[in-house]
Design an enzyme around this catalytic site. Structure first.
Site, mmCIF file in Angstrom:
data_model
loop_
_atom_site.group_PDB
_atom_site.id
_atom_site.type_symbol
_atom_site.label_atom_id
_atom_site.label_comp_id
_atom_site.label_asym_id
_atom_site.label_seq_id
_atom_site.Cartn_x
_atom_site.Cartn_y
_atom_site.Cartn_z
ATOM 1 N N GLY A 190 -8.209 -10.894 -0.122
ATOM 2 C CA GLY A 190 -7.574 -10.006 0.842
ATOM 3 C C GLY A 190 -8.551 -8.924 1.260
ATOM 4 N N CYS A 245 -12.454 -14.341 7.001
ATOM 5 C CA CYS A 245 -13.274 -13.332 6.315
ATOM 6 C C CYS A 245 -14.748 -13.481 6.622
ATOM 7 C CB CYS A 245 -13.033 -13.413 4.821
ATOM 8 S SG CYS A 245 -13.257 -15.064 4.188
ATOM 9 N N GLU A 281 -14.276 -4.317 9.846
ATOM 10 C CA GLU A 281 -13.757 -5.673 10.017
ATOM 11 C C GLU A 281 -12.538 -5.627 10.942
ATOM 12 O OE1 GLU A 281 -11.734 -7.505 6.676
ATOM 13 O OE2 GLU A 281 -12.819 -9.361 7.070
ATOM 14 N N GLU A 315 -12.128 -11.644 -3.607
ATOM 15 C CA GLU A 315 -12.735 -12.179 -2.380
ATOM 16 C C GLU A 315 -12.228 -11.300 -1.257
ATOM 17 O OE1 GLU A 315 -14.859 -14.557 -2.320
ATOM 18 O OE2 GLU A 315 -14.564 -15.429 -4.308
ATOM 19 N N LYS A 366 1.381 -14.986 -5.725
ATOM 20 C CA LYS A 366 2.091 -14.169 -4.730
ATOM 21 C C LYS A 366 1.453 -14.382 -3.365
ATOM 22 C CE LYS A 366 1.944 -10.105 -2.872
ATOM 23 N NZ LYS A 366 2.429 -10.506 -1.537
ATOM 24 N N THR A 387 -10.730 -5.439 1.486
ATOM 25 C CA THR A 387 -11.520 -4.659 0.531
ATOM 26 C C THR A 387 -10.695 -3.486 -0.009
ATOM 27 O OG1 THR A 387 -13.601 -5.359 1.468
ATOM 28 C CG2 THR A 387 -13.596 -3.200 0.402
ATOM 29 N N GLY A 446 -8.431 -4.818 -2.550
ATOM 30 C CA GLY A 446 -9.285 -5.256 -3.659
ATOM 31 C C GLY A 446 -9.603 -4.098 -4.589
HETATM 32 P P1 NAD Z 1 -4.327 -7.551 2.350
HETATM 33 O O1 NAD Z 1 -5.344 -6.986 1.422
HETATM 34 O O2 NAD Z 1 -3.498 -6.631 3.135
HETATM 35 O O3 NAD Z 1 -3.296 -8.460 1.539
HETATM 36 C C1 NAD Z 1 -3.715 -9.468 0.657
HETATM 37 C C2 NAD Z 1 -2.676 -9.632 -0.422
HETATM 38 O O4 NAD Z 1 -2.582 -8.416 -1.163
HETATM 39 C C3 NAD Z 1 -1.276 -9.928 0.108
HETATM 40 O O5 NAD Z 1 -0.635 -10.852 -0.739
HETATM 41 C C4 NAD Z 1 -0.601 -8.567 0.042
HETATM 42 O O6 NAD Z 1 0.802 -8.646 -0.102
HETATM 43 C C5 NAD Z 1 -1.240 -7.974 -1.193
HETATM 44 N N1 NAD Z 1 -1.194 -6.515 -1.187
HETATM 45 C C6 NAD Z 1 -1.176 -5.687 -0.106
HETATM 46 N N2 NAD Z 1 -1.083 -4.407 -0.509
HETATM 47 C C7 NAD Z 1 -1.051 -4.424 -1.867
HETATM 48 C C8 NAD Z 1 -0.955 -3.407 -2.853
HETATM 49 N N3 NAD Z 1 -0.848 -2.112 -2.540
HETATM 50 N N4 NAD Z 1 -0.969 -3.792 -4.159
HETATM 51 C C9 NAD Z 1 -1.042 -5.094 -4.497
HETATM 52 N N5 NAD Z 1 -1.103 -6.090 -3.602
HETATM 53 C C10 NAD Z 1 -1.112 -5.759 -2.294
HETATM 54 O O7 NAD Z 1 -5.130 -8.591 3.241
HETATM 55 P P2 NAD Z 1 -4.567 -9.454 4.448
HETATM 56 O O8 NAD Z 1 -4.364 -8.537 5.587
HETATM 57 O O9 NAD Z 1 -3.431 -10.302 3.979
HETATM 58 O O10 NAD Z 1 -5.795 -10.450 4.722
HETATM 59 C C11 NAD Z 1 -6.879 -10.083 5.474
HETATM 60 C C12 NAD Z 1 -8.040 -9.697 4.569
HETATM 61 O O11 NAD Z 1 -8.352 -10.763 3.665
HETATM 62 C C13 NAD Z 1 -9.300 -9.482 5.368
HETATM 63 O O12 NAD Z 1 -9.944 -8.311 4.942
HETATM 64 C C14 NAD Z 1 -10.154 -10.700 5.024
HETATM 65 O O13 NAD Z 1 -11.521 -10.515 5.150
HETATM 66 C C15 NAD Z 1 -9.757 -10.983 3.622
HETATM 67 N N6 NAD Z 1 -10.072 -12.371 3.256
HETATM 68 C C16 NAD Z 1 -11.147 -12.612 2.437
HETATM 69 C C17 NAD Z 1 -11.499 -13.897 2.095
HETATM 70 C C18 NAD Z 1 -12.675 -14.177 1.198
HETATM 71 O O14 NAD Z 1 -12.756 -15.262 0.645
HETATM 72 N N7 NAD Z 1 -13.615 -13.254 1.038
HETATM 73 C C19 NAD Z 1 -10.752 -14.973 2.575
HETATM 74 C C20 NAD Z 1 -9.656 -14.709 3.410
HETATM 75 C C21 NAD Z 1 -9.324 -13.392 3.731
#
Ligand code: NAD
Length: 498
Positions: A243, A301, A400, A266, A190, A245, A248
């Site tokens: 995505g 990230c 962040e 991650e 997804k 925290t 997560g």
């Molecule tokens: P996000 O957590 O909003 O979304 C990530 C994914 O989760 C998306 O596909 C989104 O549709 C899904 N999602 C959102 N809400 C959800 C829910 N309620 N239930 C299930 N799935 C859901 O993150 P983002 O805004 O897309 O990305 C930015 C974040 O990603 C930052 O915090 C960044 O640090 C992190 N990130 C971490 C790494 C790593 O390797 N540690 C790498 C890249 C990005």
């Protein structure tokens, strides 16, 4: 071909964009018929309308993935055959590299030069690396007593859900897909709702490369709908998530509320970048400190978003830092000379601007930037921004921001630097600049982070794991350690005749 000469605007006009989900080996609409708009942050325009999947589509994808797993059409192929197919897919990606890069730039606003030379190139390299490793990793035989033989083997975990963010859409997807598929799993991917295009195109390239139908399904959709359905699904065995925290944490809950699926996370970071007074090269450190926060518009990230500077070198170092920073500016992502593009969406741009207001309100000193820019384009751009005189408990030192905003803090002793460095809920990356091997080793031991860079920042290779301590996540992407997330360990105990 010299990519500087390509007219990317013209290419963008001619580009056919994928719109459908990919389930059971073919492109399909969402069962409900629902769609979602794909807005390009380059100019704020809708560039495509894409299927918006919900739990019914996730169910269909899981049924397809499960039957592919059960009948063994992929997992029971010899490792060398899986390698052959994945290498063929990598070749397909290479043949379509410009198209994939363009989708990435249109979808989430990163500079086209980076999309091509970093995102797409590294995604292809990741796929090749895991394809190549899978017929070279061996299992174990335990040193049991003579009357037995115990085999310790790794098996694919089954059906894997991969839920990924928008900042490196293709690369984050590939960090999950390559090890999971190489190990013989079936996958439901997804992509983030802000950036579904490259993942959808990738599904077709996997099929063209020879991956059997059902082994890879792609379900674009909203997080609380499609993402949640993956998290709660009773027939998904493991989730690889990248995505925030916050989300997560939700995946850990989903797992507990459903089938205790394994969860690899991650998540976010607020990584400290420490410049000691004995830094061997202040010019290089100043360059690195700039790239650490402004690369990918700060939407990364492991951005070095907290710069910790020894007060004794504050003046010369800050002068060098600012000299480099003043050369940085957001530009047209489709111009190959641009190095800072647009932020992914209007809402995120507003979030970054809100943090800038909070920084000012809490008393940090704005040294550079701080404003929206290029608004005539209709797109979502923020100036490279630097705050000085930040103190450790300020919001902009703790949270962040995920944008081009650097917080500069000062320290008086190496101990204080480490104390400040470790004082957040995150533990993804950290860096130390020092001429002393002692300080380098002592700091890297004391820093609570999954990756510590000494006299460099964000250097990377497929051979080393990527991931964090504390609330930056659990499990690792890349390197052979990534296979641990997508395989089960089995002991087979064989009693020999007495
Ligand atoms: P996000 O957590 O909003 O979304 C990530 C994914 O989760 C998306 O596909 C989104 O549709 C899904 N999602 C959102 N809400 C959800 C829910 N309620 N239930 C299930 N799935 C859901 O993150 P983002 O805004 O897309 O990305 C930015 C974040 O990603 C930052 O915090 C960044 O640090 C992190 N990130 C971490 C790494 C790593 O390797 N540690 C790498 C890249 C990005």
């Amino acid at each position: 071909m010299n990519t500087m000469r390509i007219d990317w605007h013209a290419k963008a006009r001619d580009l056919a964009l994928p719109r459908q989900a990919f389930i059971d080996g073919r492109y399909v609409d969402a069962i409900s018929g629902a769609t979602m708009p794909c807005i390009s942050p380059i100019d704020g325009r809708i560039i495509a309308t894409v299927a918006s999947c919900d739990s019914a589509d996730v169910d269909a994808a899981v049924r397809s993935a499960r039957s592919a797993f059960e009948d063994g059409r992929w997992r029971n192929q010899n490792p060398a055959e899986r390698k052959r197919v994945l290498l063929a897919v990598a070749d397909q990606m290479e043949a379509h590299a410009e198209e994939l890069a363009l989708m990435e730039t249109l979808d989430m606003g990163k500079p086209i030069s980076d999309a091509l030379s970093i995102d797409v190139a590294s995604s292809i390299a990741t796929l090749r690396w895991f394809a190549e490793c899978i017929d070279k990793v061996y299992d174990e035989i335990a040193p049991t007593p003579q009357n037995s033989l115990a085999l310790i083997t790794r098996e694919p975990v089954g059906v894997v859900g991969a839920v990924v963010p928008w900042n490196f859409p293709l690369m984050m997807a590939m960090w999950k897909l390559a090890p999971a598929l190489a190990a013989g799993n079936s996958v439901i991917l997804k992509p983030a709702e802000q950036s579904p295009l490259s993942a959808l195109r990738l599904a077709g390239l996997f099929a063209e490369g020879g991956l059997p139908g059902g082994v890879l399904n792609v379900v674009p959709g909203l997080g609380p709908t499609a993402g949640k359905a993956i998290g709660l699904h009773m027939d998904i065995d493991a989730v690889g998530f990248t995505g925030s925290t916050e989300v997560g944490r939700l995946f850990l809950q989903y797992s507990g509320q459903s089938n205790m699926k394994r969860v690899g996370l991650e998540c976010g970071g607020k990584s400290p970048h420490i410049i000691h007074a004995d830094c061997p090269d202040l010019d290089r450190a100043a360059q690195a400190a700039n790239s650490a926060i402004f690369f990918n518009q700060g939407e990364i990230c492991n951005a070095g978003s907290r710069l910790l500077v020894d007060r004794r070198i504050a003046e010369p170092f800050m002068e060098k830092l600012m000299q480099v920073a003043r050369t940085k500016a957001a530009g047209d992502p489709l111009d190959p000379a641009t190095s800072i593009g647009a932020l992914v969406e209007e809402r995120h741009m507003q979030r970054v601007l809100d943090y800038i207001q909070i920084g000012k309100g809490e008393g940090a000193k704005l040294l550079l930037g701080g404003q929206r820019t290029r608004s005539n384009s209709g797109g979502f751009y923020v100036e490279p921004t630097i705050f000085d005189a930040v103190t450790p408990r300020m919001t902009i030192a703790q949270e962040e921001i995920f944008g081009p905003v650097l917080s500069v803090l000062y320290f008086d002793t190496p101990e204080q630097a480490l104390q400040i460095a470790n004082d957040t809920m995150y533990g993804l990356a950290a860096a130390v600049w020092t001429g002393s091997i002692d300080t380098a080793i002592r700091s890297s031991r004391a820093l609570r982070a999954g990756m510590v860079y000494v006299n460099c920042y964000d250097v990377d290779d497929l051979t080393v794991p990527f991931g964090g301590f504390k609330q930056s996540g659990m499990g690792r992407d890349k390197s052979l350690h990534a296979l641990e997330k997508y395989t089960e360990l089995k002991t087979t105990w064989i009693a020999l005749s007495p």
